[in-house]
Design a protein around this motif. Structure first.
Motif, PDB file in Angstrom:
ATOM      1  N   ASN A 197       0.807  -1.223   0.000  1.00 22.28           N
ATOM      2  CA  ASN A 197       0.000   0.000   0.000  1.00 22.28           C
ATOM      3  C   ASN A 197       0.843   1.277   0.000  1.00 22.28           C
ATOM      4  O   ASN A 197       0.475   2.244  -0.677  1.00 22.28           O
ATOM      5  CB  ASN A 197      -0.985   0.004   1.180  1.00 22.28           C
ATOM      6  CG  ASN A 197      -2.222  -0.824   0.853  1.00 22.28           C
ATOM      7  OD1 ASN A 197      -2.530  -1.040  -0.319  1.00 22.28           O
ATOM      8  ND2 ASN A 197      -2.918  -1.290   1.875  1.00 22.28           N
ATOM      9  N   PRO A 198       1.982   1.322   0.732  1.00 20.07           N
ATOM     10  CA  PRO A 198       2.792   2.550   0.678  1.00 20.07           C
ATOM     11  C   PRO A 198       3.262   2.880  -0.736  1.00 20.07           C
ATOM     12  O   PRO A 198       3.390   4.056  -1.084  1.00 20.07           O
ATOM     13  CB  PRO A 198       3.989   2.216   1.589  1.00 20.07           C
ATOM     14  CG  PRO A 198       3.476   1.177   2.524  1.00 20.07           C
ATOM     15  CD  PRO A 198       2.494   0.367   1.737  1.00 20.07           C
ATOM     16  N   VAL A 199       3.507   1.863  -1.572  1.00 17.73           N
ATOM     17  CA  VAL A 199       3.909   2.130  -2.958  1.00 17.73           C
ATOM     18  C   VAL A 199       2.760   2.823  -3.680  1.00 17.73           C
ATOM     19  O   VAL A 199       2.948   3.824  -4.378  1.00 17.73           O
ATOM     20  CB  VAL A 199       4.305   0.820  -3.675  1.00 17.73           C
ATOM     21  CG1 VAL A 199       4.594   1.074  -5.148  1.00 17.73           C
ATOM     22  CG2 VAL A 199       5.504   0.174  -2.990  1.00 17.73           C
ATOM     23  N   LYS A 200       1.569   2.281  -3.494  1.00 19.30           N
ATOM     24  CA  LYS A 200       0.396   2.833  -4.171  1.00 19.30           C
ATOM     25  C   LYS A 200       0.101   4.256  -3.691  1.00 19.30           C
ATOM     26  O   LYS A 200      -0.203   5.148  -4.479  1.00 19.30           O
ATOM     27  CB  LYS A 200      -0.801   1.919  -3.879  1.00 19.30           C
ATOM     28  CG  LYS A 200      -1.997   2.141  -4.764  1.00 19.30           C
ATOM     29  CD  LYS A 200      -3.010   1.014  -4.519  1.00 19.30           C
ATOM     30  CE  LYS A 200      -4.066   0.976  -5.587  1.00 19.30           C
ATOM     31  NZ  LYS A 200      -4.925  -0.204  -5.474  1.00 19.30           N
ATOM     32  N   GLU A 201       0.234   4.443  -2.365  1.00 16.44           N
ATOM     33  CA  GLU A 201      -0.222   5.708  -1.781  1.00 16.44           C
ATOM     34  C   GLU A 201       0.847   6.801  -1.767  1.00 16.44           C
ATOM     35  O   GLU A 201       0.532   7.980  -1.865  1.00 16.44           O
ATOM     36  CB  GLU A 201      -0.724   5.448  -0.352  1.00 16.44           C
ATOM     37  CG  GLU A 201      -2.074   4.739  -0.360  1.00 16.44           C
ATOM     38  CD  GLU A 201      -2.363   3.991   0.945  1.00 16.44           C
ATOM     39  OE1 GLU A 201      -1.649   4.223   1.942  1.00 16.44           O
ATOM     40  OE2 GLU A 201      -3.307   3.173   0.944  1.00 16.44           O
ATOM     41  N   GLU A 202       2.126   6.407  -1.666  1.00 14.94           N
ATOM     42  CA  GLU A 202       3.169   7.423  -1.452  1.00 14.94           C
ATOM     43  C   GLU A 202       4.199   7.489  -2.577  1.00 14.94           C
ATOM     44  O   GLU A 202       5.038   8.390  -2.593  1.00 14.94           O
ATOM     45  CB  GLU A 202       3.894   7.126  -0.126  1.00 14.94           C
ATOM     46  CG  GLU A 202       2.992   7.244   1.090  1.00 14.94           C
ATOM     47  CD  GLU A 202       3.519   6.440   2.278  1.00 14.94           C
ATOM     48  OE1 GLU A 202       4.742   6.260   2.384  1.00 14.94           O
ATOM     49  OE2 GLU A 202       2.682   5.982   3.081  1.00 14.94           O
ATOM     50  N   MET A 203       4.189   6.520  -3.501  1.00 15.25           N
ATOM     51  CA  MET A 203       5.207   6.504  -4.556  1.00 15.25           C
ATOM     52  C   MET A 203       4.527   6.326  -5.917  1.00 15.25           C
ATOM     53  O   MET A 203       4.624   5.265  -6.543  1.00 15.25           O
ATOM     54  CB  MET A 203       6.188   5.347  -4.305  1.00 15.25           C
ATOM     55  CG  MET A 203       6.925   5.447  -2.985  1.00 15.25           C
ATOM     56  SD  MET A 203       7.925   3.979  -2.673  1.00 15.25           S
ATOM     57  CE  MET A 203       7.467   3.608  -0.998  1.00 15.25           C
ATOM     58  N   GLY A 209       4.901   2.702 -12.749  1.00 16.76           N
ATOM     59  CA  GLY A 209       5.907   1.903 -13.457  1.00 16.76           C
ATOM     60  C   GLY A 209       5.619   0.409 -13.351  1.00 16.76           C
ATOM     61  O   GLY A 209       5.776  -0.344 -14.319  1.00 16.76           O
ATOM     62  N   ILE A 210       5.177  -0.011 -12.186  1.00 21.14           N
ATOM     63  CA  ILE A 210       4.859  -1.439 -11.982  1.00 21.14           C
ATOM     64  C   ILE A 210       3.632  -1.825 -12.818  1.00 21.14           C
ATOM     65  O   ILE A 210       3.622  -2.856 -13.496  1.00 21.14           O
ATOM     66  CB  ILE A 210       4.602  -1.721 -10.483  1.00 21.14           C
ATOM     67  CG1 ILE A 210       5.884  -1.526  -9.676  1.00 21.14           C
ATOM     68  CG2 ILE A 210       4.043  -3.132 -10.299  1.00 21.14           C
ATOM     69  CD1 ILE A 210       5.661  -1.382  -8.178  1.00 21.14           C
ATOM     70  N   VAL A 211       2.615  -0.975 -12.767  1.00 19.36           N
ATOM     71  CA  VAL A 211       1.391  -1.255 -13.534  1.00 19.36           C
ATOM     72  C   VAL A 211       1.728  -1.335 -15.025  1.00 19.36           C
ATOM     73  O   VAL A 211       1.284  -2.242 -15.739  1.00 19.36           O
ATOM     74  CB  VAL A 211       0.316  -0.174 -13.247  1.00 19.36           C
ATOM     75  CG1 VAL A 211      -0.845  -0.298 -14.216  1.00 19.36           C
ATOM     76  CG2 VAL A 211      -0.170  -0.290 -11.807  1.00 19.36           C
ATOM     77  N   ASP A 212       2.557  -0.397 -15.491  1.00 21.14           N
ATOM     78  CA  ASP A 212       2.909  -0.369 -16.919  1.00 21.14           C
ATOM     79  C   ASP A 212       3.701  -1.609 -17.321  1.00 21.14           C
ATOM     80  O   ASP A 212       3.548  -2.126 -18.423  1.00 21.14           O
ATOM     81  CB  ASP A 212       3.726   0.888 -17.242  1.00 21.14           C
ATOM     82  CG  ASP A 212       2.886   2.160 -17.146  1.00 21.14           C
ATOM     83  OD1 ASP A 212       1.643   2.039 -17.123  1.00 21.14           O
ATOM     84  OD2 ASP A 212       3.471   3.249 -17.076  1.00 21.14           O
ATOM     85  N   ARG A 213       4.560  -2.085 -16.414  1.00 17.91           N
ATOM     86  CA  ARG A 213       5.389  -3.252 -16.748  1.00 17.91           C
ATOM     87  C   ARG A 213       4.604  -4.563 -16.667  1.00 17.91           C
ATOM     88  O   ARG A 213       4.979  -5.575 -17.267  1.00 17.91           O
ATOM     89  CB  ARG A 213       6.580  -3.311 -15.783  1.00 17.91           C
ATOM     90  CG  ARG A 213       7.469  -4.482 -16.169  1.00 17.91           C
ATOM     91  CD  ARG A 213       8.508  -4.791 -15.168  1.00 17.91           C
ATOM     92  NE  ARG A 213       8.875  -6.195 -15.345  1.00 17.91           N
ATOM     93  CZ  ARG A 213       9.960  -6.721 -14.899  1.00 17.91           C
ATOM     94  NH1 ARG A 213      10.808  -5.987 -14.244  1.00 17.91           N
ATOM     95  NH2 ARG A 213      10.213  -8.002 -15.082  1.00 17.91           N
ATOM     96  N   THR A 214       3.512  -4.567 -15.900  1.00 19.23           N
ATOM     97  CA  THR A 214       2.736  -5.795 -15.716  1.00 19.23           C
ATOM     98  C   THR A 214       1.803  -5.997 -16.910  1.00 19.23           C
ATOM     99  O   THR A 214       0.942  -5.148 -17.167  1.00 19.23           O
ATOM    100  CB  THR A 214       1.902  -5.712 -14.414  1.00 19.23           C
ATOM    101  OG1 THR A 214       2.788  -5.456 -13.319  1.00 19.23           O
ATOM    102  CG2 THR A 214       1.138  -7.003 -14.158  1.00 19.23           C
ATOM    103  N   PRO A 215       1.966  -7.085 -17.679  1.00 20.65           N
ATOM    104  CA  PRO A 215       1.108  -7.280 -18.846  1.00 20.65           C
ATOM    105  C   PRO A 215      -0.390  -7.185 -18.521  1.00 20.65           C
ATOM    106  O   PRO A 215      -1.156  -6.656 -19.327  1.00 20.65           O
ATOM    107  CB  PRO A 215       1.491  -8.683 -19.331  1.00 20.65           C
ATOM    108  CG  PRO A 215       2.934  -8.795 -18.944  1.00 20.65           C
ATOM    109  CD  PRO A 215       3.029  -8.108 -17.607  1.00 20.65           C
ATOM    110  N   ALA A 216      -0.797  -7.656 -17.355  1.00 17.96           N
ATOM    111  CA  ALA A 216      -2.218  -7.551 -16.993  1.00 17.96           C
ATOM    112  C   ALA A 216      -2.633  -6.110 -16.724  1.00 17.96           C
ATOM    113  O   ALA A 216      -3.828  -5.813 -16.629  1.00 17.96           O
ATOM    114  CB  ALA A 216      -2.512  -8.423 -15.770  1.00 17.96           C
TER     115      ALA A 216
END
Ligand code: NDP
Length: 254
Positions: A197-203, A209-216
């Motif tokens: 959650n800290p990645v989602k909320e604070e970074m 970048g993670i969402v873009d790299r994840t094919p799904a």
């Protein structure tokens, strides 16, 4: 015998850290497939809530206060499970922690804490559970990570521990195959939990970048780890051992 290869009726499972996040998702999935569950974790308020969810499914559930860093707590968890359910057939080593920081500034204590919880405790739990698991044949599922596969500039100790989980899994699989104990790893991709959650909320840049790299094109949900866990806990995987199953929306192959 049931014709459903995935039926876990009459089987007992311990899920470390089963009181939240991925552990909760897996515990609920195993219970839906018929298993009775022992939640081994520290926070008993969270554990109580998951216990109620599992009992609502019609399964038996106990919760044991367990800090996986304490060998005495591991023994007490195994004793309580045997007393409640008559044995143990499934062990899910899910409890884990992560510290973020540059490796050149990481203290010995930070390194040791992550290795103790994420790797040493997994070995200790497997070793202590072996006598019970070999009685009827058993299944061990160790939770790794994408960082079992890839390096990371900021979670060095975590990455080292999760790489170790995969090698430990292979070694135990080889050692105990003739005892009919299958040992496999489940490697989640990025899953929405308290840990991420800290990645989602604070970074936001890292998150995107993670969402873009994840094919799904998204993070996974804890419940989405349950299907692979049920497979690895069931008769359907009796000839599968020492493997790492990624549940990652394609992150590991992109
Ligand atoms: P959470 O922070 O939501 O859950 C971590 C769990 O581990 C908690 O239930 C916690 O229990 C338990 N735990 C931590 N330390 C101990 C300890 N010493 N003794 C007993 N229990 C402990 O994170 P996740 O659900 O995301 O993480 C679960 C596992 O999945 C971890 O191994 C993690 O590394 C792995 N993972 C997670 C990913 C993700 O994207 N979320 C990706 C890849 C792997 P308590 O509340 O009692 O402290």
């Amino acid at each position: 015998m049931t014709t459903n290869l995935f039926d876990l009726g009459g089987r007992a499972a311990i899920v470390t850290g089963g009181n939240g996040g991925i552990g909760r998702g897996i515990a609920l999935g195993l219970a839906q497939a018929g298993a009775d569950i022992c939640i081994a974790a520290r926070d008993q308020d969270k554990a109580k809530a998951v216990q109620a969810e599992i009992e609502a499914l019609g399964r038996r559930c106990i919760r044991v206060p367990c800090d996986v860093d304490r060998p005495g707590d591991i023994d007490a968890t195994l004793d309580a499970t045997r007393d409640a359910f008559g044995g143990l057939q499934i062990l899910v080593n899910n409890a884990g922690i992560a510290f973020m920081g540059q490796p050149e500034r990481m203290s010995d204590d930070e390194w040791a804490a992550v290795l103790d919880t994420n790797l040493t405790s997994v070995f200790r739990f497997c070793r202590a559970a072996y006598p019970l698991l070999k009685e009827d044949g058993g299944k061990i599922i160790n939770i790794g990570s994408m960082y079992s596969l890839f390096g990371s500039p900021v979670v060095t100790s975590y990455s080292a521990s999760k790489g170790g989980v995969v090698q430990l899994t292979k070694s135990l699989a080889v050692a105990w195959a003739r005892k009919n104990i299958q040992v496999n790893a489940l490697l989640p991709g990025w899953i929405t939990t308290d840990m991420t959650n800290p990645v989602k909320e604070e970074m936001p840049a890292m998150y995107q970048g993670i969402v873009d790299r994840t094919p799904a094109g998204r993070f996974g949900e804890p419940e989405e780890c349950a299907g692979a866990a049920v497979f690895l806990a069931s008769r359907a995987s009796d000839f599968v051992t020492g493997q790492s199953v990624a549940v990652c929306g394609g992150y590991s192959i992109s």
